[in-house]
Design a protein around this motif. Structure first.
Motif, PDB file in Angstrom:
ATOM      1  N   LEU A  23      -3.901   6.050   4.232  1.00  0.00           N
ATOM      2  CA  LEU A  23      -2.788   6.929   3.847  1.00  0.00           C
ATOM      3  C   LEU A  23      -3.258   8.277   3.320  1.00  0.00           C
ATOM      4  CD1 LEU A  23      -0.543   4.252   2.098  1.00  0.00           C
ATOM      5  CD2 LEU A  23      -0.194   5.266   4.363  1.00  0.00           C
ATOM      6  N   GLU A  24      -4.561   8.419   3.089  1.00  0.00           N
ATOM      7  CA  GLU A  24      -5.114   9.681   2.577  1.00  0.00           C
ATOM      8  C   GLU A  24      -4.887  10.803   3.600  1.00  0.00           C
ATOM      9  OE1 GLU A  24      -6.666  12.765   0.936  1.00  0.00           O
ATOM     10  OE2 GLU A  24      -6.556  10.903  -0.237  1.00  0.00           O
ATOM     11  N   TYR A  77       0.989   4.033  -3.013  1.00  0.00           N
ATOM     12  CA  TYR A  77       0.606   5.409  -2.704  1.00  0.00           C
ATOM     13  C   TYR A  77       1.755   6.377  -3.014  1.00  0.00           C
ATOM     14  CZ  TYR A  77      -1.387   9.400  -0.323  1.00  0.00           C
ATOM     15  OH  TYR A  77      -1.881  10.650  -0.039  1.00  0.00           O
ATOM     16  N   LYS A  78       2.962   5.962  -2.700  1.00  0.00           N
ATOM     17  CA  LYS A  78       4.114   6.839  -2.893  1.00  0.00           C
ATOM     18  C   LYS A  78       4.507   6.973  -4.356  1.00  0.00           C
ATOM     19  CE  LYS A  78       8.902   7.506  -1.321  1.00  0.00           C
ATOM     20  NZ  LYS A  78       9.988   6.973  -0.456  1.00  0.00           N
ATOM     21  N   ALA A 101       0.835  -1.205   0.000  1.00  0.00           N
ATOM     22  CA  ALA A 101       0.000   0.000   0.000  1.00  0.00           C
ATOM     23  C   ALA A 101       0.871   1.257   0.000  1.00  0.00           C
ATOM     24  CB  ALA A 101      -0.930  -0.006   1.213  1.00  0.00           C
ATOM     25  N   ARG A 102       1.882   1.274   0.847  1.00  0.00           N
ATOM     26  CA  ARG A 102       2.768   2.451   0.901  1.00  0.00           C
ATOM     27  C   ARG A 102       3.491   2.664  -0.418  1.00  0.00           C
ATOM     28  NH1 ARG A 102       3.782   0.364   6.174  1.00  0.00           N
ATOM     29  NH2 ARG A 102       5.675  -0.669   5.411  1.00  0.00           N
ATOM     30  N   GLN A 159     -10.823  11.329   3.204  1.00  0.00           N
ATOM     31  CA  GLN A 159     -10.749   9.989   3.784  1.00  0.00           C
ATOM     32  C   GLN A 159     -12.138   9.487   4.158  1.00  0.00           C
ATOM     33  OE1 GLN A 159      -8.944   9.083   7.804  1.00  0.00           O
ATOM     34  NE2 GLN A 159      -7.472   7.999   6.511  1.00  0.00           N
ATOM     35  N   LEU A 166      -4.905   1.838   1.844  1.00  0.00           N
ATOM     36  CA  LEU A 166      -4.697   3.025   1.007  1.00  0.00           C
ATOM     37  C   LEU A 166      -5.553   4.185   1.502  1.00  0.00           C
ATOM     38  CD1 LEU A 166      -4.555   1.370  -2.533  1.00  0.00           C
ATOM     39  CD2 LEU A 166      -2.681   2.582  -1.385  1.00  0.00           C
ATOM     40  N   LYS A 205       0.131   7.740  -7.714  1.00  0.00           N
ATOM     41  CA  LYS A 205      -1.156   8.210  -7.195  1.00  0.00           C
ATOM     42  C   LYS A 205      -2.295   7.898  -8.162  1.00  0.00           C
ATOM     43  CE  LYS A 205       0.022  10.447  -3.349  1.00  0.00           C
ATOM     44  NZ  LYS A 205       1.493  10.252  -3.367  1.00  0.00           N
ATOM     45  N   CYS A 260      -3.250   4.406  -7.584  1.00  0.00           N
ATOM     46  CA  CYS A 260      -3.867   4.336  -6.261  1.00  0.00           C
ATOM     47  C   CYS A 260      -5.337   4.737  -6.334  1.00  0.00           C
ATOM     48  CB  CYS A 260      -3.112   5.249  -5.291  1.00  0.00           C
ATOM     49  SG  CYS A 260      -3.934   5.453  -3.688  1.00  0.00           S
ATOM     50  N   TYR A 261      -5.615   5.906  -6.890  1.00  0.00           N
ATOM     51  CA  TYR A 261      -6.991   6.390  -6.897  1.00  0.00           C
ATOM     52  C   TYR A 261      -7.868   5.639  -7.905  1.00  0.00           C
ATOM     53  CZ  TYR A 261      -5.689   9.984  -3.594  1.00  0.00           C
ATOM     54  OH  TYR A 261      -5.260  10.622  -2.453  1.00  0.00           O
TER      55      TYR A 261
END
Length: 235
Positions: free
Chosen positions: A79-80, A48-49, A44-45, A86, A76, A52, A55-56
């Motif tokens: 992490l928002e 996200y990193k 997940a990290r 969120q 995920l 994006k 991710c979305y």
């Protein structure tokens, strides 16, 4: 989306799959890939990193086929960095949450940066009939202790979150366990405020006994308080 699923299967461990299937008896074992939670969090990290857009896009694609995809989705969301966003993502996802493992993967740190927004969302989720939406609300409510946002009214909210029920392996059982978990944590963090709920029968008895047991198992509760709780349990 195919790349994410391929990544999850590359992390598959059959022993983890078998173990997870036992922990999630209400879920079809075919929906469980078998990926360790630390590897899911790292994935997940990384997503996200690094990407994006991916991710979305993943967060927009519902429902998912596998439990690990749901877990990744919840991680995920955690992490928002924007509280309102969120909560919006959770509102969209929670109707698809169908087990305790997914709800408990929530990190509500971002939400508690905006306590007013967080409280409104939690009240709304607790008012639904959806068991795992309500369990998610309780998980978020527990994080109020960590971020110094606890309010006395949270005890009343949690006490009303689950009915007394004799079933052991049902969705309601996992909701009742979450209420007990919340009160056990409350006994470690706000003992004097929480004790009346244990002493005065403000909780269904099964939930009350579970909360006492969990608190007595905690290293954060002093021995004299554990003894007092054991006396209450045997009353």
């Amino acid at each position: 989306m195919d790349a994410i699923r391929e990544k999850l299967f590359s992390l598959q461990d059959e022993s983890v799959q078998r173990f997870a299937a036992k922990l999630l008896p209400t879920i079809d074992s075919e929906r469980i890939i078998g990926v360790r939670i630390p590897l899911l969090r790292a994935t997940a990290r990384a997503i996200y990193k690094s990407d994006k857009t991916l991710c979305y896009s993943f967060l927009e694609e519902l429902p998912h086929a596998y439990v690990e995809e749901d877990l990744l989705h919840m991680m995920l969301i955690g992490l928002e960095p924007n509280a309102a966003r969120q909560i919006e993502l959770l509102d969209r996802f929670l109707p698809f949450a169908d087990n305790w493992c997914v709800t408990d993967a929530l990190s509500a740190k971002t939400m508690w940066r905006e306590p007013a927004l967080c409280r409104v969302a939690i009240r709304r989720w607790l008012a639904t009939d959806a068991v795992y939406t309500r369990r998610t609300a309780l998980v978020a409510l527990m994080e109020s202790f960590r971020y110094n946002c606890f309010d006395l009214c949270f005890l009343e909210w949690a006490a009303k979150a689950a009915p007394e029920d004799s079933s052991e392996v049902t969705d309601v059982y996992y909701l009742r366990m979450a209420v007990a978990w919340f009160f056990a944590e409350a006994l470690t963090q706000q003992y004097e405020l929480t004790l009346p709920y244990i002493e005065e029968g403000k909780l269904p008895n099964k939930t009350r006994l579970l909360a006492i047991r969990k608190a007595c198992e905690s290293r954060k509760v002093p021995s004299d308080r554990k003894e007092a709780l054991r006396l209450l349990r045997n009353r």
